[in-house]
Design a protein around this motif. Structure first.
Motif, PDB file in Angstrom:
ATOM      1  N   THR A 107     -39.858  45.037   1.580  1.00  0.00           N
ATOM      2  CA  THR A 107     -39.266  46.284   1.095  1.00  0.00           C
ATOM      3  C   THR A 107     -38.983  47.243   2.243  1.00  0.00           C
ATOM      4  OG1 THR A 107     -40.447  46.055  -1.013  1.00  0.00           O
ATOM      5  CG2 THR A 107     -39.605  48.242  -0.461  1.00  0.00           C
TER       6      THR A 107
ATOM      7  N   ALA B  26     -44.588  41.584   0.239  1.00  0.00           N
ATOM      8  CA  ALA B  26     -43.613  42.339  -0.556  1.00  0.00           C
ATOM      9  C   ALA B  26     -43.408  43.732   0.024  1.00  0.00           C
ATOM     10  CB  ALA B  26     -44.074  42.427  -2.008  1.00  0.00           C
TER      11      ALA B  26
ATOM     12  N   CYS C 274     -39.755  34.117   4.680  1.00  0.00           N
ATOM     13  CA  CYS C 274     -39.590  34.630   3.314  1.00  0.00           C
ATOM     14  C   CYS C 274     -38.256  34.148   2.756  1.00  0.00           C
ATOM     15  CB  CYS C 274     -39.640  36.160   3.297  1.00  0.00           C
ATOM     16  SG  CYS C 274     -41.246  36.844   3.714  1.00  0.00           S
TER      17      CYS C 274
ATOM     18  N   LEU D  39     -44.927  50.228  -4.535  1.00  0.00           N
ATOM     19  CA  LEU D  39     -43.560  49.712  -4.478  1.00  0.00           C
ATOM     20  C   LEU D  39     -42.688  50.328  -5.568  1.00  0.00           C
ATOM     21  CD1 LEU D  39     -44.384  45.959  -3.808  1.00  0.00           C
ATOM     22  CD2 LEU D  39     -43.291  47.536  -2.214  1.00  0.00           C
TER      23      LEU D  39
ATOM     24  N   SER E  39     -43.012  36.307  -5.604  1.00  0.00           N
ATOM     25  CA  SER E  39     -42.406  35.461  -4.576  1.00  0.00           C
ATOM     26  C   SER E  39     -43.139  35.531  -3.242  1.00  0.00           C
ATOM     27  CB  SER E  39     -40.943  35.864  -4.359  1.00  0.00           C
ATOM     28  OG  SER E  39     -40.184  35.716  -5.542  1.00  0.00           O
ATOM     29  N   TYR E  40     -43.645  36.723  -2.886  1.00  0.00           N
ATOM     30  CA  TYR E  40     -44.166  36.929  -1.540  1.00  0.00           C
ATOM     31  C   TYR E  40     -45.650  37.293  -1.481  1.00  0.00           C
ATOM     32  CZ  TYR E  40     -39.108  37.543  -0.877  1.00  0.00           C
ATOM     33  OH  TYR E  40     -37.756  37.379  -0.896  1.00  0.00           O
TER      34      TYR E  40
ATOM     35  N   GLU F 123     -48.494  40.599  -2.353  1.00  0.00           N
ATOM     36  CA  GLU F 123     -48.404  42.056  -2.228  1.00  0.00           C
ATOM     37  C   GLU F 123     -48.072  42.511  -0.806  1.00  0.00           C
ATOM     38  OE1 GLU F 123     -51.841  44.001  -3.790  1.00  0.00           O
ATOM     39  OE2 GLU F 123     -51.387  43.482  -5.867  1.00  0.00           O
TER      40      GLU F 123
ATOM     41  N   LEU G 281     -32.297  41.634  -1.353  1.00  0.00           N
ATOM     42  CA  LEU G 281     -33.368  40.709  -1.728  1.00  0.00           C
ATOM     43  C   LEU G 281     -32.852  39.277  -1.845  1.00  0.00           C
ATOM     44  CD1 LEU G 281     -35.533  42.469  -4.483  1.00  0.00           C
ATOM     45  CD2 LEU G 281     -36.243  41.789  -2.188  1.00  0.00           C
TER      46      LEU G 281
ATOM     47  N   MET H 122     -40.765  40.413  -6.449  1.00  0.00           N
ATOM     48  CA  MET H 122     -41.182  40.398  -5.045  1.00  0.00           C
ATOM     49  C   MET H 122     -42.629  39.965  -4.897  1.00  0.00           C
ATOM     50  SD  MET H 122     -39.337  43.609  -3.099  1.00  0.00           S
ATOM     51  CE  MET H 122     -39.930  44.878  -4.206  1.00  0.00           C
ATOM     52  N   ILE H 123     -43.507  40.497  -5.744  1.00  0.00           N
ATOM     53  CA  ILE H 123     -44.928  40.150  -5.649  1.00  0.00           C
ATOM     54  C   ILE H 123     -45.154  38.693  -6.031  1.00  0.00           C
ATOM     55  CG2 ILE H 123     -47.209  40.613  -6.629  1.00  0.00           C
ATOM     56  CD1 ILE H 123     -46.470  43.545  -6.713  1.00  0.00           C
TER      57      ILE H 123
END
Length: 292
Positions: A212, A208, A179, A152, A202-203, A205, A171, A199-200
């Motif tokens: 993305t 995320a 999400c 990422l 929150s979501y 790997e 985002l 991102m990681i």
């Protein structure tokens, strides 16, 4: 020079943003076989405190190895090689064993079994061929491991400043079902590393990566989105390693485990050690290994 002083001099050569990047690698868990250092230990740590934390967590030798690996991931190959050379020069040399030849006709005592250790995802190939072997050995090794945080980060590094701002704005908007958007307050003044971490956190790997890729498509950057998806899928699908099959050997050539050598694979390492008996004139043996 002591290891703490050597590491401190290495970190003092980094600019402030480069030093912060190094700490990001240390706490974000992107190094194989090394546990990340908690963020609370590094967030406001100075260079001296960072050295102390690395040695406390890993020990001196591993702290040097970790620093070299992080510098290479930051594409600072020059400082990495400099640290490696200086550390090797400071280690005491292993005393060489004296070679005494008592008699030219006296046979030397048999050497003890070799001990080989593969670490950090390395591969040892140790064939023991007995008999004629005029055929060709073709060994192809493809190592394509890349963890999601690095993948990422590499993707976001390819975005220009304006593109990255648009990415952060996306985002904070609904992207994929299930999400939740990341709050704008968490993204104000965020750099690329902050965005990856958010991102990681929150979501996870996998999601995320999906988020993305979806945002990149919305930004009409389809090539980057497909490149990210393929790279992540390639790293997942190739993770299994097939065990060697003994049934593939012919009646004149058996594939057996080698005797004598002591081999130890650690982490994600792979050891290939076929023992081939018999004549194999004109036979081509192809070994294709894919380690992820």
């Amino acid at each position: 020079m002591s290891v703490p002083q050597l590491l401190l001099e290495t970190l003092q050569d980094l600019l402030e943003n480069e030093f912060e990047n190094l700490k990001w690698y240390l706490w974000n868990g992107v190094l194989d076989d090394y546990n990340p250092i908690p963020l609370s230990f590094l967030e406001n740590a100075s260079r001296m405190q960072t050295v102390s934390q690395m040695i406390k967590c890993y020990g001196e030798e591993s702290a040097v190895k970790v620093t070299i690996e992080v510098l290479r991931k930051m594409k600072f190959n020059g400082p990495a090689e400099k640290l490696k050379s200086r550390y090797a020069a400071g280690k005491p040399a292993t005393p060489a064993s004296s070679s005494s030849s008592s008699s030219s006709s006296a046979a030397a005592p048999p050497a003890p079994p070799a001990a080989m250790t593969a670490q950090n995802g390395s591969v040892i190939i140790a064939p023991n061929v007995v008999g004629g072997s005029s055929g060709a050995w073709n060994i192809t090794i493809n190592k394509t491991e890349m963890q999601a945080p690095l993948l990422l980060l590499d993707t976001l590094d390819e975005l220009g400043a304006d593109e990255f701002k648009r990415f952060l704005w996306n985002l904070s908007q609904p992207v994929l079902d299930g999400c939740q958007p990341i709050r704008r307050g968490h993204l104000v003044n965020a750099d690329r590393q902050d965005a990856v971490s958010k991102m990681i956190d929150s979501y996870g790997e996998e999601m995320a990566v999906s988020v993305t890729a979806e945002i990149l498509k919305r930004m009409n950057n389809n090539n980057a989105a497909e490149k990210l998806k393929k790279a992540y899928a390639g790293g997942k699908d190739g993770g299994s390693t097939a065990a060697p099959s003994s049934s593939s050997s012919s009646s004149s050539s058996g594939l057996t485990l080698p005797a004598g050598a002591s081999l130890c694979a650690q982490g994600k390492s792979v050891i290939i050690a076929p023992n081939i008996h018999g004549t194999s004139s004109g036979v081509s043996i192809n070994m294709n290994l894919n380690t992820q």
